[in-house]
Design an enzyme around this catalytic site. Structure first.
Site, short mmCIF file in Angstrom:
data_model
loop_
_atom_site.label_atom_id
_atom_site.label_comp_id
_atom_site.label_asym_id
_atom_site.label_seq_id
_atom_site.Cartn_x
_atom_site.Cartn_y
_atom_site.Cartn_z
N CYS A 235 -0.19 9.00 -8.28
CA CYS A 235 0.17 10.11 -7.41
C CYS A 235 -0.78 11.27 -7.68
O CYS A 235 -0.86 11.77 -8.80
CB CYS A 235 1.59 10.57 -7.66
SG CYS A 235 2.00 12.01 -6.64
N GLY B 120 -3.66 3.51 6.04
CA GLY B 120 -4.00 3.74 7.44
C GLY B 120 -3.62 2.65 8.41
O GLY B 120 -4.16 2.59 9.52
N ILE C 115 -4.33 1.17 -1.38
CA ILE C 115 -4.62 2.32 -2.23
C ILE C 115 -3.55 3.40 -2.08
O ILE C 115 -2.87 3.45 -1.05
CB ILE C 115 -6.00 2.95 -1.89
CG1 ILE C 115 -6.05 3.41 -0.43
CG2 ILE C 115 -7.11 1.99 -2.18
CD1 ILE C 115 -7.34 4.17 -0.03
#
Lengths: 312, 262
Positions: A130, A244, A191
């Site tokens: 994170c 994405g 990722i």
């Protein structure tokens, strides 16, 4: 109908479409749009030992074909999760993967240990990446020895399938991949978001309260595909690819690069039914391409035989 | 479920303000203060992923199957929305969020700029309930009060304020709230939407005058349904609330009016 089941080692999923941690809460908000049991798995928002209130607002900034966020792992803590959220997810019929985070190795271990006492968790995903919590992720995810320590420590107390989520904010992701596999990771997910920043040209202020945040959405997809491909070359463990995904073509791209399953993240925000829709669209893709299993796509980049002819 | 609704009108009102009217099934159950999350792109074109996120707009009014929205062009999302034409389809999600807590008290509705949007629907409901209410609208210029005429449909108690004095009284809308509030025989409940400094000033007034106040907050949103915690606002007790799912309407006293929400 094609065979959509996938095996990530001993973690078996009914299809390769999962939802990414931090984009789906604990499932409640999306359960009114479709049955969570339709997904390969629900990967929960990060669960920490104690409740976290997260970062100061504003936490979002839209960027070209993407968003920057600095949520900061806001969550109600592991006890609340076990009492309220896990039972809810189990009732929903979801396959539950719990994402865990901590500020110290001991905290990661304590959360994993507490979760090991619960029933109905298919796997843990260790968030060592994170970018929005100084103590709680990025340093574990960017230094191979720290990444190994966290992984090994969780490994000792968690007997089930263990996923480690990698950070893209490194020079050599293959190095980190090898390190955590050596320490006991059975599956890698990647990722996480890419660190970024946006500035308001009128006020001259950073757009995020936290100044920097994590970039997600279609803007990062090529980076993610490249990293999945690199990691697939470097290690022998299965990969959950993400970054994405907004369409079935993106799912196929990740599978070809070497992922066995994928996560839909930011795309959920745009279309709440996206992950569920992609299950059907992947089936359609396989059928129209005369394929019978998802397996036939995994890692097959460059091995399309005479498929290139369809494009000339 | 997302709905593909038909656009009936998308009209420039002046001052960069637009009124969007749709024919929608799913929005018929909306209540004042709720919002709708729109994909601004054309549904007829191949999909593009930029801008990526939906855009939240408060319901401006609801008449049978027609839901309307008031918006101002502030960036590339609203700019694209302004390009949508009557007859086109638009992808929407809603109604979302929690609306105003309408009480029996007489009401004072206070709108700053395009923040007037959720107040028209509220005025409509209050008129149906035959409750007494007064509307106070402010903006920088007369042009930016192009929506004021829509309110005249529901009330004659409409006070206008502009910063340049081009229509109504000159000043900030908050300058006139104490005066208008004092004219009520029974103590009113305040309902407000507008820029944060305006709301902060009203919160201070409501506290001093011991009047109830509901504020509708604006925030950049991602999911719009409460999953991502991106639109968090700071509460007085130190915790966070989601503007999309716990709001966008909050009683002013639960919010932290310090710098954190600024």
């Amino acid at each position: 109908m094609a065979d959509l089941t996938v095996s990530l080692g001993r973690l078996k999923l009914k299809n390769p479409i999962t939802v990414a941690s931090g984009t789906f809460g604990f499932g409640r908000e999306y359960a009114s749009y479709y049955s969570l049991s339709e997904l390969g798995a629900v990967i929960t928002s990060a669960v920490t030992l104690e409740k976290r209130v997260g970062n100061k607002p504003p936490r979002l900034a839209e960027t070209p074909a993407g968003i920057l966020n600095s949520i900061g792992l806001e969550n109600p803590g592991v006890e609340h999760f076990l009492q309220e959220d896990l039972p809810y997810l189990q009732r929903s019929g979801a396959t539950v993967i719990v994402n865990i985070a901590g500020r110290t190795v001991e905290e990661y271990r304590a959360v994993a240990e507490r979760l090991s006492q619960a029933e109905g968790i298919a796997a843990l995903e260790v968030n060592i990446s994170c970018p929005n919590v100084k103590e709680g992720g990025i340093t574990f995810g960017t230094e191979p020895q720290m990444a190994q320590r966290v992984t090994a420590s969780v490994r000792e107390v968690w007997p089930g399938p263990l996923i480690v989520k990698l950070s893209p904010n490194v020079t050599d992701i293959a190095l980190l991949a090898r390190a955590v596999v050596e320490a006991g990771a059975e599956i890698l997910s990647l990722i996480n978001t890419i660190t970024g920043m946006a500035i308001d040209p009128e006020t001259w202020q950073p757009k995020l309260g936290n100044i920097v945040g994590g970039l997600s959405g279609p803007a990062i997809k090529p980076v993610a595909v490249r990293m999945v491909w690199q990691v697939a070359q470097a290690v022998d463990v299965p990969i959950i690819g993400m970054g994405g995904i907004v369409a079935v073509e993106d799912v196929v791209e990740f599978l070809l690069a070497g992922a066995t399953a994928v996560s839909v993240g930011t795309g959920n925000f745009r279309q709440p039914t996206l992950a569920r829709d992609l299950v059907g669209e992947l089936d359609e893709y396989l059928t129209t391409h005369q394929l019978t299993t998802v397996q036939q796509l995994i890692g097959q980049v460059g091995k399309g035989g005479d498929r290139w002819r369809t494009c000339v | 479920m997302p709905e593909i609704a038909k656009i009936i009108q998308n009209k420039a009102l002046g001052g960069n303000l637009y009124r969007l009217v749709l024919e929608s099934q799913s929005l018929q159950k909306a209540v004042p203060g709720q919002f709708v999350h729109f994909l601004v792109q054309s549904q007829a074109e191949p999909p593009t992923w930029d801008p990526l996120l939906r855009r939240p707009l408060s319901v401006y009014d609801l008449e049978e199957e027609k839901a309307s929205f008031l918006y101002r062009i502030v960036g590339r999302g609203t700019k694209q929305l302004a390009n949508r034409r009557p007859g086109e389809k638009i992808d929407l999600l809603g109604p979302l969020g929690r609306g105003f807590q309408i009480t029996q008290d007489p009401a004072l509705l206070i709108g700053g700029g395009v923040g007037a949007a959720p107040l028209l629907f509220l005025a409509h409901k209050l008129k149906e309930k035959q409750q007494k209410f007064v509307v106070l609208l402010g903006a920088r210029t007369a042009q930016e009060l192009a929506h004021a005429g829509d309110f005249a449909k529901y009330t004659q108690d409409l006070f206008l304020v502009t910063e340049d004095g081009s229509v109504g009284r000159r000043g900030l809308v908050t300058d006139f709230v104490p005066e208008v509030a004092a004219q009520f025989k029974v103590r009113p409940k305040l309902y407000a939407c507008g820029p944060n400094p305006m709301l902060a000033s009203l919160a201070a007034f409501a506290k001093e005058a011991a009047l109830p106040l509901d504020v509708s907050l604006e925030a950049a949103m991602a999911c719009g349904v409460g999953a991502c915690f991106g639109c968090a606002c700071q509460l007085k007790d130190g915790s966070m609330a989601r503007v999309c799912a716990d709001g966008p309407v909050f009683p002013y006293e639960v919010l932290d009016w310090g710098e954190k929400n600024g």
